[in-house]
Design a protein around this motif. Structure first.
Motif, mmCIF file in Angstrom:
data_model
loop_
_atom_site.group_PDB
_atom_site.id
_atom_site.type_symbol
_atom_site.label_atom_id
_atom_site.label_comp_id
_atom_site.label_asym_id
_atom_site.label_seq_id
_atom_site.Cartn_x
_atom_site.Cartn_y
_atom_site.Cartn_z
ATOM 1 N N ALA A 175 7.992 -12.095 -7.600
ATOM 2 C CA ALA A 175 8.281 -10.626 -8.953
ATOM 3 C C ALA A 175 7.004 -10.583 -10.217
ATOM 4 N N ASP A 176 6.974 -9.870 -10.023
ATOM 5 C CA ASP A 176 5.978 -8.579 -11.354
ATOM 6 C C ASP A 176 6.481 -7.459 -11.514
ATOM 7 N N ALA A 177 6.609 -7.154 -13.439
ATOM 8 C CA ALA A 177 7.397 -5.969 -14.051
ATOM 9 C C ALA A 177 5.854 -5.808 -14.241
ATOM 10 N N PHE A 178 6.788 -4.133 -15.224
ATOM 11 C CA PHE A 178 5.187 -3.575 -15.873
ATOM 12 C C PHE A 178 6.158 -2.159 -16.272
ATOM 13 N N CYS A 179 5.260 -2.318 -17.228
ATOM 14 C CA CYS A 179 5.339 -1.093 -18.556
ATOM 15 C C CYS A 179 5.745 0.158 -18.314
ATOM 16 N N ARG A 180 5.423 0.939 -17.051
ATOM 17 C CA ARG A 180 5.516 1.990 -16.932
ATOM 18 C C ARG A 180 5.244 1.569 -14.959
ATOM 19 N N LEU A 181 5.714 3.078 -14.674
ATOM 20 C CA LEU A 181 5.197 3.316 -13.216
ATOM 21 C C LEU A 181 3.897 3.573 -12.514
ATOM 22 N N GLU A 182 3.302 4.083 -13.664
ATOM 23 C CA GLU A 182 1.841 4.512 -13.570
ATOM 24 C C GLU A 182 1.358 3.017 -13.563
ATOM 25 N N HIS A 183 2.030 1.731 -13.930
ATOM 26 C CA HIS A 183 0.662 0.210 -14.282
ATOM 27 C C HIS A 183 1.143 -0.569 -12.515
ATOM 28 N N LEU A 184 2.364 0.087 -12.159
ATOM 29 C CA LEU A 184 2.195 -0.154 -10.583
ATOM 30 C C LEU A 184 1.614 0.384 -9.580
ATOM 31 N N HIS A 185 1.928 1.380 -10.110
ATOM 32 C CA HIS A 185 0.718 2.359 -9.066
ATOM 33 C C HIS A 185 -0.567 1.694 -8.913
ATOM 34 N N ASP A 186 -1.277 1.289 -9.911
ATOM 35 C CA ASP A 186 -2.277 1.033 -10.674
ATOM 36 C C ASP A 186 -2.716 -0.087 -9.848
ATOM 37 N N TRP A 187 -1.542 -0.968 -10.487
ATOM 38 C CA TRP A 187 -1.987 -2.745 -9.725
ATOM 39 C C TRP A 187 -1.348 -2.561 -7.936
ATOM 40 N N ARG A 206 -1.986 -0.060 -6.324
ATOM 41 C CA ARG A 206 -4.219 0.687 -5.439
ATOM 42 C C ARG A 206 -4.918 -0.286 -5.382
ATOM 43 N N GLY A 207 -5.257 -1.396 -6.302
ATOM 44 C CA GLY A 207 -6.432 -2.826 -6.641
ATOM 45 C C GLY A 207 -5.582 -3.495 -5.949
ATOM 46 N N GLY A 208 -4.683 -3.878 -5.403
ATOM 47 C CA GLY A 208 -4.349 -5.260 -4.464
ATOM 48 C C GLY A 208 -3.297 -5.491 -4.574
ATOM 49 N N GLY A 209 -2.741 -5.670 -5.825
ATOM 50 C CA GLY A 209 -1.567 -6.118 -6.472
ATOM 51 C C GLY A 209 -1.813 -7.654 -6.817
ATOM 52 N N ARG A 210 -1.118 -9.053 -6.585
ATOM 53 C CA ARG A 210 -1.632 -9.954 -7.266
ATOM 54 C C ARG A 210 -2.410 -10.521 -6.418
ATOM 55 N N TYR A 211 -3.405 -10.465 -5.367
ATOM 56 C CA TYR A 211 -3.366 -10.754 -4.074
ATOM 57 C C TYR A 211 -5.599 -9.985 -4.244
ATOM 58 N N LYS A 212 -5.052 -9.291 -5.035
ATOM 59 C CA LYS A 212 -6.845 -8.403 -5.697
ATOM 60 C C LYS A 212 -7.683 -9.430 -4.976
ATOM 61 N N ALA A 213 -9.123 -8.609 -3.960
ATOM 62 C CA ALA A 213 -9.761 -9.912 -4.105
ATOM 63 C C ALA A 213 -10.943 -10.025 -5.387
ATOM 64 N N GLU A 264 1.115 -0.976 0.037
ATOM 65 C CA GLU A 264 -0.114 0.002 -0.219
ATOM 66 C C GLU A 264 0.712 1.269 0.549
ATOM 67 N N HIS A 265 2.199 0.965 0.481
ATOM 68 C CA HIS A 265 2.925 1.942 0.453
ATOM 69 C C HIS A 265 3.540 2.919 -0.876
ATOM 70 N N VAL A 266 3.556 2.048 -2.031
ATOM 71 C CA VAL A 266 3.504 1.964 -3.229
ATOM 72 C C VAL A 266 2.430 3.306 -3.573
ATOM 73 N N VAL A 267 1.627 3.398 -3.860
ATOM 74 C CA VAL A 267 0.585 4.230 -4.261
ATOM 75 C C VAL A 267 0.723 5.877 -3.462
ATOM 76 N N PRO A 268 0.989 5.955 -2.467
ATOM 77 C CA PRO A 268 1.634 7.831 -2.145
ATOM 78 C C PRO A 268 3.250 7.492 -2.796
ATOM 79 N N TRP A 269 3.321 7.229 -2.432
ATOM 80 C CA TRP A 269 5.509 7.058 -3.264
ATOM 81 C C TRP A 269 5.042 7.764 -4.575
ATOM 82 N N VAL A 270 4.715 7.353 -5.413
ATOM 83 C CA VAL A 270 4.383 6.973 -6.735
ATOM 84 C C VAL A 270 3.615 8.165 -6.553
ATOM 85 N N ILE A 271 2.433 8.678 -6.372
ATOM 86 C CA ILE A 271 1.360 9.889 -6.240
ATOM 87 C C ILE A 271 2.198 11.523 -5.652
#
Length: 112
Positions: free
Chosen positions: A89-101, A103-110, A35-42
């Motif tokens: 491990a996971d990978a993203f094409c850009r930082l904004e996609h990491l943020h969205d992922w 924010r949505g709970g990552g690979r363990y989202k409901a 969850e700390h990734v979200v405000p860090w990116v913002i």
């Protein structure tokens, strides 16, 4: 050796937390919680210098963005969850996609 969370400065042990990197830029960040990734990116994604993958260790096995599924180019964002002796491990094409992922709970989202 413990590192500090890039968002809250809490201690993050070697077998805990999340490591994020832009390998081609020698940028890294450490988080005690996803969850700390979200405000860090913002707030502007303040990177530290360094790598989360050591020299000679392959870091290109993840060929698609975990959020959109696009093929990854050389410029990418890597995320590695440290959970005990396991590395997830996971990978993203850009930082904004990491943020969205994240924010949505990552690979363990409901399930929706």
């Amino acid at each position: 050796m413990a590192e500090q969370c890039s968002w809250c400065a809490a201690s993050v042990g070697a077998d805990d937390g999340f490591r994020v990197a832009e390998p081609e830029s020698d940028h890294k960040a450490v988080f005690c919680r996803l969850e700390h990734v979200v405000p860090w990116v913002i707030h502007g994604a303040s990177w530290d210098r360094g790598r989360i993958v050591t020299d000679g260790e392959p870091d290109d096995a993840l060929g698609r963005c975990a959020l959109c599924g696009d093929h990854l180019a050389e410029r990418r964002v890597l995320v590695v969850r440290h959970r005990g002796r396991h590395r997830i491990a996971d990978a993203f094409c850009r930082l904004e996609h990491l943020h969205d992922w994240a924010r949505g709970g990552g690979r363990y989202k409901a399930a929706s």
